[in-house]
Structure formats: structure tokens, C-alpha cells
Write a protein that holds these residues in place. Sequence first.
Motif, PDB file in Angstrom:
ATOM      1  N   HIS A  83       0.827  -1.140  -0.087  1.00 54.90           N
ATOM      2  CA  HIS A  83      -0.087  -0.037   0.071  1.00 54.90           C
ATOM      3  C   HIS A  83       1.075   1.358  -0.045  1.00 54.90           C
ATOM      4  O   HIS A  83       2.141   1.187   0.255  1.00 54.90           O
ATOM      5  N   ARG A  84       0.149   2.438  -0.135  1.00 53.99           N
ATOM      6  CA  ARG A  84       1.007   3.700  -0.014  1.00 53.99           C
ATOM      7  C   ARG A  84       1.578   4.171   1.007  1.00 53.99           C
ATOM      8  O   ARG A  84       2.232   5.075   1.125  1.00 53.99           O
ATOM      9  N   GLY A  85       1.130   3.549   2.189  1.00 53.05           N
ATOM     10  CA  GLY A  85       1.540   4.295   3.625  1.00 53.05           C
ATOM     11  C   GLY A  85       0.929   5.092   4.072  1.00 53.05           C
ATOM     12  O   GLY A  85       1.416   5.733   5.167  1.00 53.05           O
ATOM     13  N   ARG A  86      -0.395   5.327   3.648  1.00 50.11           N
ATOM     14  CA  ARG A  86      -1.370   6.602   4.076  1.00 50.11           C
ATOM     15  C   ARG A  86      -2.149   6.214   5.435  1.00 50.11           C
ATOM     16  O   ARG A  86      -2.388   7.091   6.267  1.00 50.11           O
ATOM     17  N   HIS A  87      -2.120   4.759   5.598  1.00 47.64           N
ATOM     18  CA  HIS A  87      -2.865   4.258   6.881  1.00 47.64           C
ATOM     19  C   HIS A  87      -1.849   3.242   7.401  1.00 47.64           C
ATOM     20  O   HIS A  87      -1.259   2.565   6.616  1.00 47.64           O
ATOM     21  N   ALA A  88      -1.966   2.880   8.562  1.00 47.17           N
ATOM     22  CA  ALA A  88      -1.233   2.122   9.292  1.00 47.17           C
ATOM     23  C   ALA A  88      -2.113   0.758   9.055  1.00 47.17           C
ATOM     24  O   ALA A  88      -3.158   0.390   8.889  1.00 47.17           O
ATOM     25  N   PRO A  89      -1.249  -0.432   8.542  1.00 50.15           N
ATOM     26  CA  PRO A  89      -1.453  -1.705   8.385  1.00 50.15           C
ATOM     27  C   PRO A  89      -1.996  -2.397   9.476  1.00 50.15           C
ATOM     28  O   PRO A  89      -1.246  -2.074  10.756  1.00 50.15           O
ATOM     29  N   PRO A  90      -2.967  -3.367   9.566  1.00 52.56           N
ATOM     30  CA  PRO A  90      -3.225  -4.197  10.422  1.00 52.56           C
ATOM     31  C   PRO A  90      -1.966  -4.710  11.149  1.00 52.56           C
ATOM     32  O   PRO A  90      -1.115  -5.226  10.546  1.00 52.56           O
ATOM     33  N   THR A  91      -2.014  -4.927  12.451  1.00 57.52           N
ATOM     34  CA  THR A  91      -1.068  -5.699  13.286  1.00 57.52           C
ATOM     35  C   THR A  91      -1.027  -6.990  13.018  1.00 57.52           C
ATOM     36  O   THR A  91      -1.803  -7.559  12.760  1.00 57.52           O
ATOM     37  N   GLY A  92       0.474  -7.386  12.706  1.00 55.91           N
ATOM     38  CA  GLY A  92       0.764  -8.674  12.213  1.00 55.91           C
ATOM     39  C   GLY A  92       0.928  -8.948  10.800  1.00 55.91           C
ATOM     40  O   GLY A  92       1.192 -10.240  10.500  1.00 55.91           O
ATOM     41  N   THR A  93       0.623  -7.903  10.178  1.00 51.20           N
ATOM     42  CA  THR A  93       1.094  -7.947   8.641  1.00 51.20           C
ATOM     43  C   THR A  93       2.495  -7.458   8.298  1.00 51.20           C
ATOM     44  O   THR A  93       3.169  -6.835   9.036  1.00 51.20           O
ATOM     45  N   ARG A  94       3.066  -7.790   7.292  1.00 47.17           N
ATOM     46  CA  ARG A  94       4.200  -7.319   6.632  1.00 47.17           C
ATOM     47  C   ARG A  94       4.087  -6.221   5.570  1.00 47.17           C
ATOM     48  O   ARG A  94       3.275  -6.595   4.669  1.00 47.17           O
ATOM     49  N   ALA A  95       4.590  -5.007   5.784  1.00 46.07           N
ATOM     50  CA  ALA A  95       4.036  -4.020   4.844  1.00 46.07           C
ATOM     51  C   ALA A  95       5.059  -3.662   3.908  1.00 46.07           C
ATOM     52  O   ALA A  95       6.259  -3.684   4.171  1.00 46.07           O
ATOM     53  N   VAL A  96       4.579  -3.383   2.485  1.00 49.60           N
ATOM     54  CA  VAL A  96       5.561  -3.115   1.608  1.00 49.60           C
ATOM     55  C   VAL A  96       4.937  -1.877   0.968  1.00 49.60           C
ATOM     56  O   VAL A  96       3.626  -1.833   0.438  1.00 49.60           O
ATOM     57  N   HIS A  97       5.636  -0.894   0.773  1.00 47.56           N
ATOM     58  CA  HIS A  97       5.087   0.253   0.160  1.00 47.56           C
ATOM     59  C   HIS A  97       5.353   0.725  -1.103  1.00 47.56           C
ATOM     60  O   HIS A  97       6.298   0.431  -1.658  1.00 47.56           O
ATOM     61  N   GLY A  98       4.194   1.350  -1.952  1.00 48.28           N
ATOM     62  CA  GLY A  98       4.567   1.478  -3.469  1.00 48.28           C
ATOM     63  C   GLY A  98       3.290   2.265  -3.663  1.00 48.28           C
ATOM     64  O   GLY A  98       2.203   1.884  -3.189  1.00 48.28           O
ATOM     65  N   ASP A  99       3.125   3.175  -4.983  1.00 48.94           N
ATOM     66  CA  ASP A  99       2.038   3.710  -5.437  1.00 48.94           C
ATOM     67  C   ASP A  99       2.153   3.309  -6.757  1.00 48.94           C
ATOM     68  O   ASP A  99       2.798   3.524  -7.624  1.00 48.94           O
ATOM     69  N   ARG A 100       0.997   2.485  -7.089  1.00 55.90           N
ATOM     70  CA  ARG A 100       0.735   1.823  -8.382  1.00 55.90           C
ATOM     71  C   ARG A 100       0.425   3.070  -9.472  1.00 55.90           C
ATOM     72  O   ARG A 100       0.356   2.621 -10.538  1.00 55.90           O
ATOM     73  N   THR A 101      -0.005   4.104  -8.921  1.00 50.41           N
ATOM     74  CA  THR A 101      -0.412   5.297 -10.057  1.00 50.41           C
ATOM     75  C   THR A 101       0.904   5.946 -10.358  1.00 50.41           C
ATOM     76  O   THR A 101       1.041   6.786 -11.370  1.00 50.41           O
ATOM     77  N   ALA A 102       2.162   5.655  -9.880  1.00 53.76           N
ATOM     78  CA  ALA A 102       3.406   6.681 -10.121  1.00 53.76           C
ATOM     79  C   ALA A 102       4.446   5.741 -10.749  1.00 53.76           C
ATOM     80  O   ALA A 102       4.439   4.387 -10.682  1.00 53.76           O
ATOM     81  N   PRO A 103       5.263   6.449 -11.557  1.00 51.41           N
ATOM     82  CA  PRO A 103       6.298   5.720 -12.296  1.00 51.41           C
ATOM     83  C   PRO A 103       7.215   4.895 -11.266  1.00 51.41           C
ATOM     84  O   PRO A 103       7.604   5.486 -10.362  1.00 51.41           O
TER      85      PRO A 103
END
Length: 331
Positions: free
Chosen positions: A32-52
Motif C-alpha cells: 500500500h501507499r503508507g497513508r494508513h497503518a496496516p493491521p498488526t501482524g502484517t508485513r508492509a511493502v510500500h508503493g504507489d501503483r499510479t506513479a512511475p
Amino acid sequence: MTKLLMLGGTEFVGRALTDDALARGWDVTVFHRGRHAPPTGTRAVHGDRTAPGGLAALAAPEAGEWDLVVDTWSGAPTAVRDTARLLRDRAGHYTYISSRSVHSYPGVEDAAEDAPLVDGSPDAESTAYAEDKRGGEIAATDAFGDRALLARAGLVLGPYENVGRLPWWLGRTARGGPTLAPGPKDLPLQYIDVRDLARWTLDAAAAGLGGPYNAVSPAGHATMGTFLEACTAATGGAADLRWTDPARILDAGIEPWTELPVWLPEGELHAFMFGADVSKALAAGLHCRPVEETVADTWAWLRSIGGTAPLRPDRSAKGISPEKEAALLGR
């Protein structure tokens, strides 16, 4: 252990899917883009699918491989196209949360999955919701073939809602007093509790199902009467529901769906939105909880966050103004 990649996963449908997967003990990565905190227990990977270059973190070899991918994207189909192509050799199955809006309007009676569809392209920039969702379906299927599940949801209600439909009715009935209730009481609704959508989607994906499914309740699972009575009961019973003929509401210039969320008067649009054949999904294990449970749990969630639901920035506020409601009820 099942490894799931959630594309999104922090709001409403994505959040419900993530919560359900975690409850199963799955290994969940949230992209996800990192605008909201992911649920506890997940592994987060950040990126914006609309951006180059927005998929760079997901493309990295260390990002991993997954058994299942679930994608809730509702914008330009190119985002689904690029992500599905990237993942087709690194994931076993791809689920795209689509919409019954991909069917051509006004459609056919009791429309099943093979009813006529709008045109869509996986290479399109964002155009309109229905065409975007259809383009996303094609993009997922092009990359994954029969390993792509297309979950065509309809009206989605429940905890985490950030569209403003059920939360508005809960706020209105909590305020109490004479309350405009659009009739008739026995008007059938067709919707899906977000948690039932999540449970069925993950079950279907884990079973390897592919192709399109209308993922909503049977028509008439609830009515306007049972829906609004559930809202009134959950919020303390202070609302005095004043059932009003649809013609009076329309003559007053009140807009269905937006000023009176969930409600559509009988006719072509109501049949299109609330008249799908869902026998295929039911045969594949879809179970829909009672409307009273959906409403009560959404009210409990609203109270837990202070009573005001978040609203997606691309959605307008819902609900009729107190002045306009009072004017009609006073006529």
C-alpha cells in the motif's frame, strides 16, 4: 502456511480481507501507499501503483512469492495490468474484487455472470467506474487465466465503511425524532456484509476458483423495512420512522442513493442494482449474515472510533439535510 499478498488492505474491503486472513493464521503481506497503518501482524511493502516505478518494492526479489493475491483496485485498469503481469510467475492465484457494475445497464432480469458487460480495456487510463472495473477484470484474466477469480460485489456494508451509506443511517437514527423512511417497507435490498465478502473471497481463492461470481446476498435478504428497523434498534430506538411514498420523495427533488443512501425506488435502476442471480456464489459457499448483525456491529465500530466514519477522498458525503427532511415530513 498460506501466503497472501493484499494489494491495499488498510481500508474497508481490503481491511476486512486482511483481518480475515490474519484470523486464519495466514502470512499476510500488505502492499500500500503508507497513508494508513496496516493491521498488526502484517508485513508492509510500500508503493504507489499510479506513479512511475511505483511497483519497484514489490518487484524486488526479496519481496517474496505468494500463494494468493487479492486486489481491490478501483481506478485505472493499467494498475491491475502492470501488477498482475509482475506477479503472474510469483503467485499461484489472483483475485480481483470487481463490481456488478460491469454489467451493461439496464441489463436483464435476474442477471447472472454471463449477462452482457460494458466495454473495458486493461490498457485504459481511468474513465468511468464500470469500465475501469471491467478493464481490471480483463487485466487479471489476461495475466492469470483460469487462476483469476473475479468477485463481483454489489452494495457493500459493514464495519470500516468509508463510503458513508450505513454510517449515515446510523447517525440519523441515533439522532432520533421523526425520520424520513423511504418506502415501501417491503422493498427488497441486495448487498453484502464486508466480512461475508472477505470470508467467501478467501475461501474461494484458497479453493482455486476462477472466473466471475456475483458476490452479493440473495435479492430480498433484507428490505428497507428490516434495514431501517435494525438501524433504529441498534442506535437506541429514538427514531420515529415515517414511511413515505416514493412519489412524494421524488416530487420533492430528493435524490435516491445519495440523499437517502441505499434506497432506490422500484424501477429499472432498482432491478439492475438489486436483482442479480447469485446462485453460483451460493453454490460455492457464500453465506450472508442477518442484516441486524451487520447493522449492530457497524454501530459498535462507529462508537469505538468516536461516532464519525472516515470518508474516502474520492467519494462525496451522503445524506439528506435536516432542513430538507423536515420540510418533506412537515408537508
